[in-house]
Design an enzyme around this catalytic site. Structure first.
Site, PDB file in Angstrom:
ATOM      1  N   LYS B 111     -15.896  26.582  -6.894  1.00 33.26           N
ATOM      2  CA  LYS B 111     -16.635  26.160  -8.083  1.00 33.26           C
ATOM      3  C   LYS B 111     -15.755  25.190  -8.864  1.00 33.26           C
ATOM      4  O   LYS B 111     -14.690  25.563  -9.364  1.00 33.26           O
ATOM      5  CB  LYS B 111     -16.991  27.361  -8.964  1.00 33.26           C
ATOM      6  CG  LYS B 111     -17.581  26.920 -10.308  1.00 33.26           C
ATOM      7  CD  LYS B 111     -17.869  28.062 -11.262  1.00 33.26           C
ATOM      8  CE  LYS B 111     -17.993  27.532 -12.680  1.00 33.26           C
ATOM      9  NZ  LYS B 111     -18.253  28.597 -13.668  1.00 33.26           N
ATOM     10  N   THR B 221     -19.813  35.965 -19.643  1.00 34.35           N
ATOM     11  CA  THR B 221     -19.631  36.565 -20.964  1.00 34.35           C
ATOM     12  C   THR B 221     -20.798  37.458 -21.379  1.00 34.35           C
ATOM     13  O   THR B 221     -20.584  38.534 -21.954  1.00 34.35           O
ATOM     14  CB  THR B 221     -19.436  35.451 -22.015  1.00 34.35           C
ATOM     15  OG1 THR B 221     -18.406  34.579 -21.561  1.00 34.35           O
ATOM     16  CG2 THR B 221     -19.055  36.024 -23.365  1.00 34.35           C
TER      17      THR B 221
END
Lengths: 66, 269
Positions: B111, B221
């Site tokens: 990524k 998150t």
């Protein structure tokens, strides 16, 4: 011979190998990757890769991240 | 749409990244959890098949026997997606990817994210493009985090990225999908998987991303810092699945005025 490992100075015997450093750091068998002066040192060559004075060594692993 | 299979069988509805098929359209990050046990439980509850990790220096001389993240999330069970989080230059990102490939026994999937500044963590698009070109040239399979600019998303696809991952909102902000029309434009123009990466705050945000036709959602998150991360992981899995099904089912058009659901014929009053 003085080198830098993960930003900190380290003193190694002359012609120490990557494998010896990994053993000394108690990282044998751990999933890590090694870079010397910006170039990857493949795991398969740890036994033969010799350090030189002033080498900058990075030893990394995977941690939590997004 | 690249890999969308118009089927009512959820088991047949897979998407493909770099030649490998995945059923789970929720991808999950492993940062910010209380400890490795909570990480493991939340990842398991999310049903994710792809999990992101960061590459950092080993803590020399510390926690010698502490469990390693990849012992808790074994690479033979999960697709481990190493990220370049914290990189602000193409050079640092490429270096991180090379280390990740060595760490993961030659795995090419990474990524890529190159950030612009610490306050917004907004992607630095020029450095991202540069890094993507280098990485594709070195045979990496690049899933790339980027802005929600449709032209840049297409450019990253043309460079050879295997998935393009626009932000819904800034990393960790929980602001949701702030520009659904741009995400829609990116999806409509794409021939690689499009995943919303960053910005999701709660389950409905993930559903909206999927209803727009995204192939998946990557988040960290919203799960890790929820009051109950394991429960939120379950909620996110359902939201992603629900959004996907709604997308495949095809929503009704929006109309300004009402349309009665009960017949007008046969009224006795």
């Amino acid at each position: 011979m003085q080198i830098t490992v993960n930003g900190k100075p380290a003193v190694l015997p002359e012609s120490s190998t990557a494998q010896e450093l990994i053993q000394r750091l108690e990282l044998s068998g751990k999933r890590i990757a090694l870079e010397v002066n910006g170039t990857i040192v493949p795991r398969s060559t740890y036994h033969s890769h010799q350090f030189h004075e002033g080498d900058h060594v990075e030893v990394v692993h995977a941690i939590g991240g997004g | 749409m690249n890999t969308a299979i118009k089927s009512q069988d959820p088991l047949a509805d897979v998407f493909t990244i770099a030649g490998r098929s995945y059923r789970a359209r929720l991808l999950i990050g492993t940062g910010k959890y209380k400890d490795l046990e909570e990480t493991r439980r939340a990842v398991e509850a999310s049903g994710a098949e792809i999990v992101t990790v960061a590459i950092r220096r080993t803590n020399i001389g510390q926690h010698k026997d502490a469990p390693n993240l990849l012992e808790v999330l074994p690479p033979d069970r999960y697709t481990i997606l190493p990220n370049t989080a914290g990189c602000y230059t193409a050079e640092d990102a490429v270096r991180t990817c090379r280390l990740a490939r060595e760490l993961l026994d030659g795995q090419a999937l990474v990524k890529l994210e190159v950030l612009g500044d610490e306050k917004t963590l907004y992607p630095n698009v020029t450095e991202t493009l540069k890094a993507a070109e280098t990485l594709v040239g070195e045979d990496f399979q690049v899933m790339v985090y980027t802005s929600d600019d449709p032209l840049i998303a297409k450019r990253l696809e043309q460079i050879g990225c295997v998935a393009v991952m626009p932000l819904g909102a800034p990393i960790g902000s929980g602001l949701g999908i702030r520009n659904p029309y741009n995400i829609l434009s990116i999806v409509e123009n794409a021939s690689v998987p499009i995943l919303v990466d960053a910005g999701v705050g709660t389950a409905s945000d993930a559903a909206i991303a999927m209803e727009l036709g995204c192939d998946g959602v990557l988040m960290n998150t919203a799960v890790a810092l929820a009051r109950n991360p394991v429960l939120m992981a379950m909620a996110m899995q359902k939201a992603v699945a629900a959004g996907r099904q709604a997308y495949l089912a095809g929503r009704i058009p929006r109309k300004r005025f009402a349309s009665a659901s009960s017949p007008l014929d046969g009224k006795f009053f």
